[in-house]
Design a protein around this motif. Structure first.
Motif, PDB file in Angstrom:
ATOM      1  N   ALA A 299       0.870  -1.180   0.000  1.00 40.43           N
ATOM      2  CA  ALA A 299       0.000   0.000   0.000  1.00 40.43           C
ATOM      3  C   ALA A 299       0.906   1.229   0.000  1.00 40.43           C
ATOM      4  O   ALA A 299       1.668   1.436   0.938  1.00 40.43           O
ATOM      5  CB  ALA A 299      -0.892  -0.013   1.234  1.00 40.43           C
ATOM      6  N   ARG A 300       0.830   2.016  -1.061  1.00 43.04           N
ATOM      7  CA  ARG A 300       1.710   3.188  -1.185  1.00 43.04           C
ATOM      8  C   ARG A 300       1.038   4.434  -0.608  1.00 43.04           C
ATOM      9  O   ARG A 300       0.008   4.885  -1.091  1.00 43.04           O
ATOM     10  CB  ARG A 300       2.059   3.409  -2.646  1.00 43.04           C
ATOM     11  CG  ARG A 300       2.887   4.669  -2.887  1.00 43.04           C
ATOM     12  CD  ARG A 300       2.764   5.124  -4.318  1.00 43.04           C
ATOM     13  NE  ARG A 300       3.401   6.414  -4.550  1.00 43.04           N
ATOM     14  CZ  ARG A 300       3.098   7.220  -5.557  1.00 43.04           C
ATOM     15  NH1 ARG A 300       2.171   6.873  -6.427  1.00 43.04           N
ATOM     16  NH2 ARG A 300       3.713   8.378  -5.698  1.00 43.04           N
ATOM     17  N   TYR A 301       1.660   4.971   0.463  1.00 44.99           N
ATOM     18  CA  TYR A 301       1.196   6.215   1.070  1.00 44.99           C
ATOM     19  C   TYR A 301       2.220   7.307   0.769  1.00 44.99           C
ATOM     20  O   TYR A 301       3.300   7.327   1.373  1.00 44.99           O
ATOM     21  CB  TYR A 301       1.068   6.063   2.589  1.00 44.99           C
ATOM     22  CG  TYR A 301      -0.017   5.123   3.039  1.00 44.99           C
ATOM     23  CD1 TYR A 301      -1.315   5.578   3.238  1.00 44.99           C
ATOM     24  CD2 TYR A 301       0.254   3.777   3.256  1.00 44.99           C
ATOM     25  CE1 TYR A 301      -2.324   4.718   3.660  1.00 44.99           C
ATOM     26  CE2 TYR A 301      -0.732   2.905   3.675  1.00 44.99           C
ATOM     27  CZ  TYR A 301      -2.022   3.376   3.871  1.00 44.99           C
ATOM     28  OH  TYR A 301      -3.014   2.522   4.285  1.00 44.99           O
ATOM     29  N   PRO A 302       1.929   8.225  -0.169  1.00 39.96           N
ATOM     30  CA  PRO A 302       2.834   9.362  -0.402  1.00 39.96           C
ATOM     31  C   PRO A 302       2.579  10.432   0.653  1.00 39.96           C
ATOM     32  O   PRO A 302       1.497  11.019   0.709  1.00 39.96           O
ATOM     33  CB  PRO A 302       2.458   9.836  -1.807  1.00 39.96           C
ATOM     34  CG  PRO A 302       1.048   9.386  -1.991  1.00 39.96           C
ATOM     35  CD  PRO A 302       0.802   8.202  -1.107  1.00 39.96           C
ATOM     36  N   LEU A 303       3.567  10.672   1.511  1.00 34.01           N
ATOM     37  CA  LEU A 303       3.378  11.547   2.657  1.00 34.01           C
ATOM     38  C   LEU A 303       4.333  12.734   2.564  1.00 34.01           C
ATOM     39  O   LEU A 303       5.536  12.558   2.361  1.00 34.01           O
ATOM     40  CB  LEU A 303       3.641  10.787   3.955  1.00 34.01           C
ATOM     41  CG  LEU A 303       2.831   9.493   4.164  1.00 34.01           C
ATOM     42  CD1 LEU A 303       3.341   8.742   5.374  1.00 34.01           C
ATOM     43  CD2 LEU A 303       1.350   9.815   4.308  1.00 34.01           C
ATOM     44  N   THR A 304       3.808  13.921   2.741  1.00 33.25           N
ATOM     45  CA  THR A 304       4.623  15.135   2.763  1.00 33.25           C
ATOM     46  C   THR A 304       4.639  15.686   4.188  1.00 33.25           C
ATOM     47  O   THR A 304       3.576  15.856   4.807  1.00 33.25           O
ATOM     48  CB  THR A 304       4.078  16.185   1.789  1.00 33.25           C
ATOM     49  OG1 THR A 304       4.113  15.640   0.462  1.00 33.25           O
ATOM     50  CG2 THR A 304       4.936  17.444   1.824  1.00 33.25           C
ATOM     51  N   PHE A 305       5.837  15.976   4.683  1.00 30.77           N
ATOM     52  CA  PHE A 305       6.018  16.387   6.069  1.00 30.77           C
ATOM     53  C   PHE A 305       6.582  17.800   6.134  1.00 30.77           C
ATOM     54  O   PHE A 305       7.598  18.110   5.499  1.00 30.77           O
ATOM     55  CB  PHE A 305       7.009  15.451   6.783  1.00 30.77           C
ATOM     56  CG  PHE A 305       6.543  14.034   6.913  1.00 30.77           C
ATOM     57  CD1 PHE A 305       5.996  13.580   8.105  1.00 30.77           C
ATOM     58  CD2 PHE A 305       6.661  13.139   5.857  1.00 30.77           C
ATOM     59  CE1 PHE A 305       5.570  12.268   8.244  1.00 30.77           C
ATOM     60  CE2 PHE A 305       6.244  11.832   5.980  1.00 30.77           C
ATOM     61  CZ  PHE A 305       5.700  11.386   7.169  1.00 30.77           C
ATOM     62  N   ALA A 306       5.948  18.626   6.925  1.00 29.05           N
ATOM     63  CA  ALA A 306       6.548  19.909   7.261  1.00 29.05           C
ATOM     64  C   ALA A 306       7.721  19.666   8.208  1.00 29.05           C
ATOM     65  O   ALA A 306       7.859  18.580   8.784  1.00 29.05           O
ATOM     66  CB  ALA A 306       5.502  20.800   7.926  1.00 29.05           C
ATOM     67  N   PRO A 307       8.594  20.639   8.384  1.00 30.05           N
ATOM     68  CA  PRO A 307       9.714  20.456   9.329  1.00 30.05           C
ATOM     69  C   PRO A 307       9.207  20.051  10.705  1.00 30.05           C
ATOM     70  O   PRO A 307       8.299  20.675  11.267  1.00 30.05           O
ATOM     71  CB  PRO A 307      10.364  21.841   9.351  1.00 30.05           C
ATOM     72  CG  PRO A 307      10.017  22.452   8.039  1.00 30.05           C
ATOM     73  CD  PRO A 307       8.651  21.951   7.706  1.00 30.05           C
ATOM     74  N   GLY A 308       9.749  18.951  11.245  1.00 32.07           N
ATOM     75  CA  GLY A 308       9.380  18.485  12.575  1.00 32.07           C
ATOM     76  C   GLY A 308       8.046  17.785  12.667  1.00 32.07           C
ATOM     77  O   GLY A 308       7.643  17.341  13.747  1.00 32.07           O
ATOM     78  N   GLU A 309       7.330  17.630  11.548  1.00 32.95           N
ATOM     79  CA  GLU A 309       5.985  17.058  11.597  1.00 32.95           C
ATOM     80  C   GLU A 309       6.041  15.542  11.754  1.00 32.95           C
ATOM     81  O   GLU A 309       6.950  14.865  11.267  1.00 32.95           O
ATOM     82  CB  GLU A 309       5.219  17.409  10.321  1.00 32.95           C
ATOM     83  CG  GLU A 309       3.754  16.959  10.364  1.00 32.95           C
ATOM     84  CD  GLU A 309       2.979  17.331   9.109  1.00 32.95           C
ATOM     85  OE1 GLU A 309       1.750  17.131   9.094  1.00 32.95           O
ATOM     86  OE2 GLU A 309       3.606  17.827   8.143  1.00 32.95           O
ATOM     87  N   THR A 310       5.008  14.999  12.422  1.00 32.19           N
ATOM     88  CA  THR A 310       4.869  13.555  12.624  1.00 32.19           C
ATOM     89  C   THR A 310       3.523  13.095  12.072  1.00 32.19           C
ATOM     90  O   THR A 310       2.509  13.787  12.257  1.00 32.19           O
ATOM     91  CB  THR A 310       4.960  13.203  14.131  1.00 32.19           C
ATOM     92  OG1 THR A 310       6.250  13.547  14.619  1.00 32.19           O
ATOM     93  CG2 THR A 310       4.707  11.720  14.361  1.00 32.19           C
ATOM     94  N   LYS A 311       3.514  11.955  11.398  1.00 33.92           N
ATOM     95  CA  LYS A 311       2.275  11.365  10.895  1.00 33.92           C
ATOM     96  C   LYS A 311       2.246   9.873  11.226  1.00 33.92           C
ATOM     97  O   LYS A 311       3.293   9.230  11.343  1.00 33.92           O
ATOM     98  CB  LYS A 311       2.159  11.557   9.378  1.00 33.92           C
ATOM     99  CG  LYS A 311       2.027  13.012   8.952  1.00 33.92           C
ATOM    100  CD  LYS A 311       1.807  13.146   7.438  1.00 33.92           C
ATOM    101  CE  LYS A 311       1.641  14.614   7.054  1.00 33.92           C
ATOM    102  NZ  LYS A 311       1.374  14.789   5.609  1.00 33.92           N
ATOM    103  N   THR A 312       1.029   9.337  11.340  1.00 37.30           N
ATOM    104  CA  THR A 312       0.851   7.930  11.704  1.00 37.30           C
ATOM    105  C   THR A 312      -0.076   7.248  10.710  1.00 37.30           C
ATOM    106  O   THR A 312      -1.116   7.808  10.322  1.00 37.30           O
ATOM    107  CB  THR A 312       0.270   7.807  13.127  1.00 37.30           C
ATOM    108  OG1 THR A 312       1.178   8.388  14.065  1.00 37.30           O
ATOM    109  CG2 THR A 312       0.035   6.354  13.497  1.00 37.30           C
TER     110      THR A 312
END
Length: 895
Positions: A299-312
């Motif tokens: 499962a491909r999740y393309p994730l973009t993160f701001a500086p210091g950001e966390t995603k789950t």
């Protein structure tokens, strides 16, 4: 009883199979002996990392933070892509034995943070650079460097500069034995926006290419909303469903070899193992099955993160198809509960006050041991002879590696030294793993010894397989010691005495003991040659091969290991004799055999060439040359300390309980007076009427301890060195014929290539033998008590009992991992990021061995296996601080 202990009980009673799923996926299947079908055993070159993404494995699977069922039919792991790498990050990379300037070495940063014994909760961390992974630079720079230069590591490349990397935390929690919750939490540690493609991957191990009659399993998409659902159907595992958080592109291919890429021939199917890689990295649209069915899924999740950001991202692998809200509020509640239960379990194991530093080290050490359990499949007969519908292996293999081990049939969950550098069982490493593992899970610890001594591992002649690279190599015979300790620790922590286990293993070890006596006592005089014995670089020669001088070595350590073996078998026999007095006779046999060995180490045959050097007060190997000359090799090394290990204490109550054994012992002492000096006098004031059996006794003990406790010899700030520091200024050189053979103290990586690979033990600190030294000191203390004192360290004027010395050595070893007054851990030396960065400094690596002067970690970076002994040491240390120790000996004295 904690909830985790209840799960262990349910698994033991087979009412719920909590250990059916676990971290059983290797971190490196490529480059292993099992996957090597070359003519001459060139495992590193036959199946390199470059082929791993495209070539189906025969004997197992690998992945990052992977799990599988206990027969490794269905696997799950994560893959990653930062948009810059030339390939997906699906598995760990490292240098092969021929590429590294100090042998093989993983070039990744990953950490095991937590696990319970049933794997009801697990957590690990992988650090992934945002720049292109420097595969070529790592190979080329290490190839350029020589033995006198340090290894070139991933941090040295600069890809982690300015924190331009992702922390990828992978957690698992079990709702039921077949319902696994998966949570991947990713943090951008950099100061710029960054993109990461997360690819949670599910696949079936390819068995159908080697078993043509097998029904091919499948994975298919059955729902896209409200969550994505995949069905995974296997003919023997049954059906499981993978629930994926919305927002992913669902990609399917087959776990089959890409013959076109590797060999230039056509593929039976366009959907091959590296199809997802080619689709994402190279834009090959036709590499993915548009019908959304196959044997490998991501499962491909393309994730973009701001500086210091966390995603789950959340997923769930379950045997239930009708979960109404699989990733909802109950998901978080289960994770919270399992984390809390893990804390409760570990507090139950160590209820004594601990510092945060100690608790962190111990918890990560236990986690490393539990994450290093691996499904290990290797059928040597099939490996040598080939599979149906496959090209036959080259005929040279039948005269090569492991050809004499066609009995070996392994398909078990085994404890590995680590799952990258040593992704195969090692028999004597395994014995040390069991000391901390039995505290966590006695059933798993006992199963390891039971398997190793079964007929599908042990040869008919009684030899135990050493390790996959060469099953016929000889490792120290420590398995009776391990069996006895496992039995005793289960008694202490869980109140259970598994006599059936002890008796079953004892009978198999009788065969192994006989093999040693018949094969390794060349002249039949109770002095042993042994061979390799785990001490690769510690001597003048490679002892596993024919000596370049001709002749043979009588080994002080080989002989002492056998003395220790006798005493362990004696202790087991007396324990079994409590319910069956027939074992008294066997105990007498091992008592007498030990005395012969203890006598022989002092003088051999008519010539009395001793392994004990009375002038130096130390034990040495003796070289026997073809022309009849014999002389000691005066290298002060661990070889001369191992005689300390052969020690046990017999209690008066034990002797009274077995009058037949006592009568035989007393008769033997009366009628063989030349041997009785190996038995202490019957009465020792203040210590009870104990008997001491030991190779090193009396004046010899104090003389050996003077070397052991001298900081200019063996004693370092962080434990006992493998080679005396005296050989830094006074290297030992043997002049023989036209050649010189030299041993010099080297506290870190060895500069000799004599032994190949990363056999670098010419001085560093090595946990397993340190542990046995500490245990031996406790045994001596049980006999001598507080009246026997030695100066420690030598020259300090400070007198210590042997109990105090044992505690001091244990304390020094633990300090390798503890922050000092400046907040720096010796294990990390001058690695500033590990010492000061808040995202690194509390992460612990448990190396293969440690710098002999400053304690820095060396060798394999994840060998929690035997270095995991530190978890047991911490437990003992806090217990010593807490428990009143008015009387010597007893269970609390046992390390």
């Amino acid at each position: 009883m904690t909830p985790e202990e209840q799960r262990l009980q349910e698994d033991r009673e087979r009412t719920a199979y909590w250990k059916r799923w676990g971290p059983y996926v290797s971190e490196r299947q490529w480059g292993t002996v099992r996957e090597d079908y070359s003519p001459y055993g060139s495992a590193w070159d036959y199946f390199p990392h470059e082929q791993a993404r495209s070539r189906a494995y025969r004997w197992g699977e690998d992945g990052i933070a992977g799990i599988s069922d206990s027969r490794q039919r269905l696997c799950f792991a994560i893959a990653l892509w930062n948009g810059n790498d030339p390939i997906l990050k699906e598995r760990l990379f490292g240098l092969t034995g021929s590429e590294g300037n100090h042998g093989e070495d993983v070039k990744e940063y990953y950490f095991y943070l937590d696990s319970t014994p049933t794997h009801s909760y697990m957590k690990c961390l992988y650090k992934y650079p945002q720049q292109a992974f420097p595969y070529t630079q790592l190979v080329e720079e290490n190839r350029r460097r020589g033995k006198f230069e340090p290894e070139f590591e991933l941090l040295d490349t600069g890809v982690f500069a300015d924190n331009r990397y992702f922390d990828v935390f992978v957690e698992y929690a079990k709702a039921t034995p077949e319902d696994l919750l998966i949570q991947v939490t990713i943090a951008n540690r950099g100061s710029e926006t960054a993109t990461l493609h997360l690819l949670p991957t599910l696949w079936f191990r390819n068995l159908w290419d080697w078993q043509p009659e097998m029904e091919v399993p499948f994975i298919k998409v059955i729902a896209d909303t409200p969550v994505s659902v995949l069905e995974a159907d296997h003919p023997t595992l049954g059906t499981h469903w993978l629930y994926c958080e919305p927002g992913a592109e669902l990609l399917l291919t087959n776990n089959e070899t890409n013959y076109e890429r590797l060999f230039g021939t056509s593929n039976p199917s366009p959907y091959v193992k590296d199809g997802i890689n080619d689709y994402l990295v190279h834009g090959k649209q036709h590499a993915i099955n548009v019908d959304r069915i196959g044997t490998k899924f991501a499962a491909r999740y393309p994730l973009t993160f701001a500086p210091g950001e966390t995603k789950t991202i959340r997923l769930r692998l379950s045997d239930q198809q009708t979960l109404s809200d699989p990733l909802g509020a109950a998901f978080d509640a289960i994770f919270h509960t399992r984390k809390q239960e893990a804390d409760e379990f570990y507090h139950r194991l160590c209820p004594f006050p601990m510092s945060e530093a100690e608790r962190n080290i111990q918890r990560q050490a236990f986690a490393g041991l539990l994450w290093s359990k691996q499904y290990y499949n290797y059928v040597v007969h099939d490996w040598l002879h080939g599979d149906p519908n496959q090209p036959p292996p080259p005929p040279e293999r039948k005269a090569g590696r492991n050809r004499d081990w066609t009995n070996l049939f392994s398909e078990d969950i085994l404890s590995m030294p680590d799952k990258w550098e040593y992704p195969w069982f090692a028999a004597w490493d395994l014995a040390f793993h069991l000391i901390p593992l039995v505290v966590l899970d006695p059933d798993f610890a006992k199963l390891q010894l039971d398997r190793l001594t079964r007929e599908w591992y042990m040869q008919a002649n009684g030899q135990l397989p050493a390790y996959e690279w060469a099953f016929s190599d000889v490792n120290p015979p420590v398995h009776a010691w391990a069996a006895l300790r496992v039995y005793q620790v289960e008694q202490k922590f869980y109140g259970r005495s598994d006599r059936q286990f002890l008796e079953r293993v004892f009978h198999k070890l009788l065969l192994n003991f006989t093999w040693w006596v018949n094969r390794k006592d060349m002249e039949g005089n109770n002095v042993f040659q042994g061979g390799f014995l785990g001490l690769d670089n510690i001597g003048v020669f490679d002892r596993s091969k024919e000596l370049p001088t001709g002749g043979y070595l009588n080994q002080a350590d080989g002989t002492s290991w056998m003395g220790m073996y006798c005493l362990n078998m004696l202790a087991i026999a007396l324990e079994l004799a409590k319910e069956d007095n027939a074992y008294e006779d066997i105990a007498s046999k091992f008592f007498e055999h030990f005395l012969y060995i203890a006598d022989a180490i002092d003088g051999i045959g008519d010539t009395k060439i001793a392994l004990w050097d009375d002038e130096d007060g130390f034990y040495y190997d003796a070289l026997h040359l073809p022309d009849g000359r014999q002389f000691p090799l005066k290298v002060r090394s661990m070889v001369g300390l191992i005689p300390l290990f052969a020690v046990t204490v017999l209690e008066l109550d034990t002797l009274k309980q077995f009058p037949g054994f006592q009568r035989r012992m007393n008769w033997f002492i009366r009628n063989r007076p030349e041997l009785k000096n190996k038995v202490a006098c019957m009465e020792t004031p203040g210590m009870g009427a104990r008997r001491l059996l030991a190779i090193v006794y009396g004046a010899k003990l104090k003389r050996v301890l003077r070397y052991l406790l001298d900081e200019n010899e063996f004693l370092s700030p962080h434990g006992i060195r493998a080679l005396s520091k005296v050989h830094l200024e006074q290297p030992y050189t043997l002049h023989e014929g036209n050649n010189d053979y030299c041993v010099r103290y080297e506290p870190a990586e060895s500069t000799t290539g004599l032994f190949g690979g990363n056999s670098n033990w010419r001085g560093p600190i090595w946990f397993p033998v340190n542990y046995l030294i500490i245990e031996a000191l406790w045994r001596f203390y049980e006999y001598f008590g507080d009246e026997f004192k030695v100066e420690c360290p030598i020259g300090s004027g400070q007198e210590m009992t042997l109990r105090e010395v044992a505690i001091e050595l244990s304390r020094r070893l633990v300090t390798i991992f503890e922050p000092d007054e400046a907040g720096k851990r010796p294990v990390y030396g001058n690695l500033d990021v590990f010492q000061t960065d808040p995202y690194w400094k509390d992460l612990i690596l448990f190396h293969e061995y440690f710098h002999g002067d400053n304690g820095a970690g060396l060798g394999a970076s994840h060998q929690t296996g035997w270095t995991g002994l530190v978890a047991a040491m911490i437990l003992q240390n806090v217990e010593h601080r807490t428990v009143n120790r008015d009387t010597p000996g007893g269970q609390h004295g046992d390390p």
